[in-house]
Design a protein around this motif. Structure first.
Motif, PDB file in Angstrom:
ATOM      1  N   TYR A   1      33.496  41.109  36.419  1.00 18.82           N
ATOM      2  CA  TYR A   1      32.772  41.850  35.367  1.00 18.82           C
ATOM      3  C   TYR A   1      33.517  43.114  34.955  1.00 18.82           C
ATOM      4  O   TYR A   1      33.365  43.611  33.851  1.00 18.82           O
ATOM      5  CB  TYR A   1      31.370  42.239  35.848  1.00 18.82           C
TER       6      TYR A   1
ATOM      7  N   TRP B   1      26.507  38.573  31.105  1.00 20.50           N
ATOM      8  CA  TRP B   1      26.792  37.233  31.635  1.00 20.50           C
ATOM      9  C   TRP B   1      25.667  36.727  32.538  1.00 20.50           C
ATOM     10  O   TRP B   1      25.184  35.602  32.393  1.00 20.50           O
ATOM     11  CB  TRP B   1      28.124  37.245  32.402  1.00 20.50           C
ATOM     12  N   SER B   2      25.228  37.583  33.474  1.00 22.91           N
ATOM     13  CA  SER B   2      24.330  37.074  34.518  1.00 22.91           C
ATOM     14  C   SER B   2      22.848  37.167  34.137  1.00 22.91           C
ATOM     15  O   SER B   2      22.019  36.535  34.776  1.00 22.91           O
ATOM     16  CB  SER B   2      24.582  37.815  35.837  1.00 22.91           C
ATOM     17  N   LYS B   3      22.511  37.910  33.096  1.00 27.13           N
ATOM     18  CA  LYS B   3      21.111  37.979  32.653  1.00 27.13           C
ATOM     19  C   LYS B   3      20.938  37.362  31.262  1.00 27.13           C
ATOM     20  O   LYS B   3      20.187  36.412  31.090  1.00 27.13           O
ATOM     21  CB  LYS B   3      20.596  39.423  32.651  1.00 27.13           C
TER      22      LYS B   3
ATOM     23  N   ALA C   1      22.379  33.799  31.114  1.00 33.85           N
ATOM     24  CA  ALA C   1      21.583  32.969  32.029  1.00 33.85           C
ATOM     25  C   ALA C   1      20.221  32.634  31.413  1.00 33.85           C
ATOM     26  O   ALA C   1      19.703  31.528  31.593  1.00 33.85           O
ATOM     27  CB  ALA C   1      21.415  33.681  33.364  1.00 33.85           C
TER      28      ALA C   1
END
Ligand code: NAG
Ligand code: NAG
Ligand code: NAG
Ligand code: NAG
Ligand code: NAG
Ligand code: NAG
Ligand code: NAG
Ligand code: NAG
Ligand code: NAG
Ligand code: FE2
Length: 264
Positions: A46, A62-64, A67
């Motif tokens: 990141y 990316w991760s929230k 997703a």
């Protein structure tokens, strides 16, 4: 055949249950349905674009955010086995056609679009290096560099036009560099999570090879409302060798590679 379908369905349910519990689900074996669509691993940390694009923004993005697009598109198509065999590339332009039931057409458009757009966005980023700084000054790879010269005259004009397009997006959306069927380049913008491959709304059907996300979630944390500053910073971390590969994929046929990741 029946067995295969049953195994696939069981696998889909199991992996969905696993992802609900926050564990990484196992990937679908080749040849079985694609469901659920699974987010690949980001091929760089990141922090790779620090300080131009900050670690926390990339992590949340990316991760929230991405997703959530995965989660929502999987949820929308859960009752529809016919859609579960489609890749996101196939599903996205199907939204708005009779292939996608009307009650999920908006969800598929927004969330399959969100998946596709972000896979492209993150794929064409790299750390700022001497090379990206040089490309900022027009040292682009041969093929896409020539195409840019042909369409825009030179890189400076292209960069200015693309920047203006990204600034002109009202509210949330995207600016794209696209390849038309005849191989020529164009700059386009789309609202929300739309992109030029989507059906309707007068979209070109051109293949995007470079895209910038100008939703505030892409820059607000570090730069608040300063979109111009974010766009200028973004130019330093564009992965031109990858954009060049995307250009060649768009002109020579294998468009799958434009949004594919090693881990998916
Ligand atoms: C980036 O953020 C992650 C998680 O938020 C953290 O664990 C890591 O130490 C950070 N890395 C850098 C280089 O700031
Ligand atoms: C759409 O309709 C299907 C039945 O045809 C149903 O199972 C599903 O829950 C509906 N989805 C939404 C978001 O209303
Ligand atoms: C590239 O340019 C950026 C922006 O000015 C700067 O932060 C970075 O240190 C430069 N990197 C190299 C390797 O020149
Ligand atoms: C990047 O390009 C801009 C003009 O587009 C120029 O003002 C700036 O000096 C360049 N930066 C580097 C590190 O080459
Ligand atoms: C694009 O044109 C510039 C001159 O405007 C030239 O320096 C550059 O080498 C050209 N790029 C390619 C890839 O042909
Ligand atoms: C670039 O922008 C200029 C000025 O806004 C415009 O005249 C020109 O048509 C644009 N060129 C391309 C190829 O989009
Ligand atoms: C790019 O083209 C424009 C318009 O023709 C011109 O004014 C400018 O000097 C050119 N820049 C470079 C770096 O070649
Ligand atoms: C390529 O197609 C676009 C429309 O998709 C058109 O605007 C452009 O003029 C064409 N270019 C050439 C060189 O034929
Ligand atoms: C297209 O590219 C993808 C991803 O790189 C690869 O898996 C696939 O085998 C390629 N297909 C063809 C027909 O070359
Ligand atoms: Fe985003």
């Amino acid at each position: 055949m029946m067995m295969k379908v049953f195994v696939a369905a069981a696998l889909a349910v199991a992996t969905l249950a696993a992802s609900v519990q926050g564990q990484a689900p196992a990937p679908s074996p080749a040849g079985l349905p694609k469901y659920p669509l699974m987010q690949p691993a980001l091929p760089y940390p990141y922090s790779a674009q620090e300080p131009l694009i900050d670690n926390t923004t990339q992590m949340l993005h990316w991760s929230k955010h991405l997703a959530t697009y995965y989660e929502n598109v999987n949820k929308a198509i859960m009752p529809f086995p016919a859609l579960q065999v489609l890749t996101v590339e196939q599903m996205m332009p199907a939204a708005g056609t009779s292939a996608v039931p009307m009650n999920i057409s908006k969800a598929v458009r927004n969330n399959a679009g969100g998946v596709y757009n972000h896979l492209l966005f993150f794929k064409i980023l790299m750390p700022a290096t001497a090379a990206t700084n040089a490309s900022n000054n027009s040292m682009l790879p041969q093929q896409v560099g020539q195409a840019i010269n042909q369409t825009f005259g030179n890189y400076t004009v292209f960069k200015k036009n693309f920047t203006e397009a990204a600034l002109s997006v009202f509210g949330s959306g995207w600016a794209w560099l696209t390849v038309a069927k005849n191989g020529s380049l164009a700059i386009e913008t789309t609202p929300n999570q739309d992109n030029p491959l989507m059906v309707g709304a007068g979209y070109s059907g051109n293949q995007p090879i470079l895209g910038i996300d100008v939703w505030e979630h892409a820059y607000y944390l570090k730069r608040q409302n300063r979109r111009p500053e974010y766009i200028m910073a973004w130019w330093y971390v564009v992965n031109w060798p990858q954009v060049n590969m995307n250009y060649m994929a768009a002109t020579s046929g294998n468009k799958t590679m434009i949004t594919s990741y090693a881990s998916s």
